[in-house]
Design a protein around this motif. Structure first.
Motif, short mmCIF file in Angstrom:
data_model
loop_
_atom_site.label_atom_id
_atom_site.label_comp_id
_atom_site.label_asym_id
_atom_site.label_seq_id
_atom_site.Cartn_x
_atom_site.Cartn_y
_atom_site.Cartn_z
N ALA A 196 0.86 -1.19 0.00
CA ALA A 196 0.00 0.00 0.00
C ALA A 196 0.89 1.23 0.00
N GLU A 197 0.40 2.32 -0.57
CA GLU A 197 1.15 3.58 -0.54
C GLU A 197 0.17 4.75 -0.51
N VAL A 216 -1.64 4.50 5.31
CA VAL A 216 -1.74 3.31 4.47
C VAL A 216 -2.36 2.20 5.31
N SER A 217 -3.10 1.33 4.67
CA SER A 217 -3.67 0.19 5.39
C SER A 217 -3.69 -1.01 4.46
N TYR A 218 -3.54 -2.18 5.07
CA TYR A 218 -3.49 -3.41 4.28
C TYR A 218 -3.81 -4.60 5.18
#
Length: 712
Positions: free
Chosen positions: A550-551, A592-594
């Protein structure tokens, strides 16, 4: 009548005893051989090498000797041990009236149960004294037939071997065999490969005549002399040492030189930590062995472990560790400075004794390595890949083991858990020519070189569910270097970490960092958008590149350069087997989240530096493992053993289920007595003896009755 009964009873007794005598000669074959020992004092056991035919050969063994059972001419006995290289010495004798070929076998292939005296189903060397008292070395077996090379059949000079003779063989796994008769070297043979070279690791004795006896058998690795080595000194004192295995080395005032490929010379003195240096002729996988454990070994790491710093033909200085349970671990390779300028090369190891290794070539520090799983051996020596490699000026300076640069070695005053200061260790990177690593002050840790890692000793606080916050700076102001400097987490707790896939010990990890430019390529575009990036890296994940998870774009106008810093936070939590990760940068609206469905589960964390001058400060780890995954206690409560016990109202159904484990348990607990009992009933001579007695007595009774009737 009385006389007749007496004769019948005597016949019955003899009939009972005959099976006993037959069994005693036939069945004594396998098991311990008191006269056969290894050099470490271990008593050897073994078995006859059996052919598929019913006339299997058997041996008689007692405390004084072993020999074929009467009438069992032509048989082999193999020991339950393996030596791919080694030494076997036996004392044997044979009656003068008998003419045969008696001796020892070695390098024997493993299909022993499928062979007989005449070599079907196996290959081996055979060292023996023949019927004419010649001393001979042959090789035989499938694909070989019977083969003796020139020079392998020599007169023994003996008039008889009835009073005993000693023969011995030393061999390696490349076809080099030395044969001794009464301690004198008679045959020194290097197999020319004219026939297949036996490459097995078993050994034993072979007798053609049943009068052959063996009264002493000693197996093991050669016990060489330990001469002084004038060119090798430890703390100024001349050292002693010896070659390993059957290889030989020559030493004088000019150097220590090997006369066979793939050989090791080990010194007698112990070395726990300090400096080892040596001058050697170029290339060919030649160098220094240290951290070595084990007494019985060969060049190819049988039953030992050690580090090896060596120079290859291409002028690279290579650090590896190897041995039993390790295989071959290539740790680091770097060009050796000044290689090719002179006829010799100076190499040096600085060993902390606890994981930290410096590699030096021609007076320059080439690489600084930290092994997260260090070897603990205290033997040291040299190892040569080719023939006639000369080692000179071997100098060892001992020191006390140090913790510098390893797990627990460097304190971080700016990182604490409660009142305890965290520690960590420098993990190294691929290009390090000046020997600098990290410097630590009260407020930060600074990496002085390009592409390196620092790993926290997380014994105080492992992180699997929690957060990690730190302030990081990228180092150099050059835009190309403003890339991939940040915090690591989720790392394997048992492995070392490097930035690239350059080591067997490269770990897998997550990294949160600030970057300008593309992530996939190894450069940064000038003026590119600055981003907060969450990525996955390491050996399995994406070899030596990162996989972006993620970015998020950081506000326009923000340039992440060497004079600026960024405080970033990663939070992570395992939920239903998936890892939920969030990342943020302080003072900017960028997150960011993942959710990783194939999460890394390591609890180690640290700092990744892309370039020299990168720094880490204000490190704050927070362990939230007690929040969510404190469910394990709840899973324990429902187990409620009492509840499963409550249905004891139906004991009949419960009993069979509880009885089964108990009947199973005894069989697991006492397998030996069970199998022994079973074997005894099958093989014991008691049953045939009883049957014989009953049969003979029955016959005797019938005869008596007939005689009495006739008398009447």
């Amino acid at each position: 009548m009385k006389k007749l009964l007496s004769i019948l009873l005597t016949a019955a007794m003899l009939a009972c005893l005959l099976p006993v005598f037959a069994v005693s000669a036939e069945e004594i074959a396998d098991g311990p051989v008191p006269i056969a020992q290894k050099t470490d004092g271990t008593v050897l056991s073994g078995k006859t090498a059996e052919s598929p035919e019913p006339w299997n050969k058997r041996w008689i063994v007692d405390e004084n000797k072993m020999q074929p059972a009467p009438g069992r001419n032509g048989c082999i006995f193999i020991f339950d041990d393996e030596m791919p290289i080694g030494r076997l010495e036996v004392e044997m004798s044979r009656a003068d009236a008998d003419k045969g070929c008696e001796g020892i076998v070695f390098a024997l292939t493993k299909n022993v149960d499928n062979m007989n005296f005449w070599e079907n189903g196996a290959q081996y060397y055979f060292l023996f004294i023949d019927e004419n008292l010649n001393f001979r070395l042959a090789k035989c077996g499938d694909g070989i037939g019977w083969y003796e090379a020139p020079g392998c059949n020599v007169p023994s000079g003996l008039a008889s071997i009835a009073d005993g003779v000693t023969i011995a063989a030393e061999w390696d796994n490349e076809g080099h065999v030395k044969c001794y008769l009464n301690g004198e070297l008679k045959v020194d043979y290097t197999d020319d490969g004219a026939k297949p070279i036996p490459s097995g690791s078993l050994y034993g004795v072979r007798a053609q005549k049943d009068s052959t006896t063996y009264t002493s058998i000693v197996a093991g690795y050669p016990v060489p002399k330990n001469p002084e080595v004038p060119v090798a000194k430890m703390d100024g004192q001349v050292m002693t040492g010896a070659p390993v295995g059957t290889k030989t080395w020559v030493n004088d005032e000019n150097g220590l030189k090997n006369d066979a490929n793939s050989s090791i010379f080990v010194f007698d003195q112990k070395f726990k930590a300090g400096t080892i240096e040596a001058t050697l002729t170029k290339g060919g996988d030649n160098g220094i062995v240290f951290g070595l454990t084990g007494d019985s070994m060969d060049f190819w790491e049988d039953k030992v472990q050690y580090y090896f710093l060596f120079l290859n033909n291409g002028g690279e200085l290579i650090l590896a560790k190897t041995g039993e349970g390790l295989g071959w671990c290539w740790m680091k390779s770097m060009p050796c400075p000044g290689y090719g300028d002179n006829a010799t090369v100076d190499i040096k190891v600085v060993w902390s004794g606890n994981g930290h290794i410096e590699m030096w070539g021609n007076g320059k520090l080439v690489y600084d390595y930290c092994d997260a799983k260090p070897l603990t051996g205290t033997r040291v020596g040299v190892r040569a890949g080719g023939k006639n490699i000369n080692f000179s000026k071997i100098e060892i300076t001992t020191a006390e083991p140090s913790n510098e640069g390893i797990k627990g070695g460097i304190e971080l005053p700016f990182a604490k858990v409660g009142d305890k200061t965290l520690t960590g260790y420098y993990s190294g990177g691929p290009w390090m020519n000046d020997g600098s690593k990290v410097t630590v002050s009260d407020d930060k840790l600074v990496h002085d070189t390009w592409a390196t890692t620092f790993v926290i000793d997380n014994d105080e606080l492992p992180l699997t569910n929690g957060s990690l916050t730190a302030t990081v700076t990228p180092g150099n102001t050059n835009a190309v270097d403003n890339f991939r400097t940040g915090i690591l987490f989720g790392m394997d707790a048992d492995k070392n970490v490097t930035v690239w896939k350059d080591s067997r010990y490269t770990s897998e990890y997550y990294v949160l960092f600030v970057s300008q430019g593309r992530i996939d390529d190894d450069h940064v575009e000038q003026g590119a958008t600055t981003k907060l990036v969450l990525a996955k890296g390491g050996t399995i994940v994406h070899e030596d590149k990162l996989t972006v998870l993620a970015e998020a774009k950081i506000a326009d106008g923000y340039l992440y350069k060497g004079r600026e810093s960024a405080t970033i936070t990663a939070t992570f939590k395992m939920v239903d087997g998936k890892l939920e990760i969030n990342g943020s940068i302080e003072g900017h609206d960028a997150t960011v989240s993942y959710t990783d469905e194939t999460p890394l589960t390591g609890s180690r964390y640290g700092f990744l530096a892309r370039c020299g001058g990168s720094s880490l400060s204000s490190l704050v780890p927070v362990n939230n493992a007690s929040e969510a995954p404190v469910d394990p206690p709840k899973t324990e409560d429902p187990v409620d053993p009492p509840k499963t016990e409550e249905p004891t109202d139906t004991p009949t159904t419960d009993k069979p289920t509880t009885d089964k484990p108990t009947t199973d348990k005894p069989t697991n607990d006492t397998p030996a007595t069970d199998t022994i009992g079973a074997d005894d009933t099958e093989d014991s001579p008691v049953v045939p003896i009883v049957i014989a007695v009953v049969a003979v007595l029955a016959v005797a009774v019938v005869v008596v009755i007939v005689v009495l009737k006739k008398k009447k």
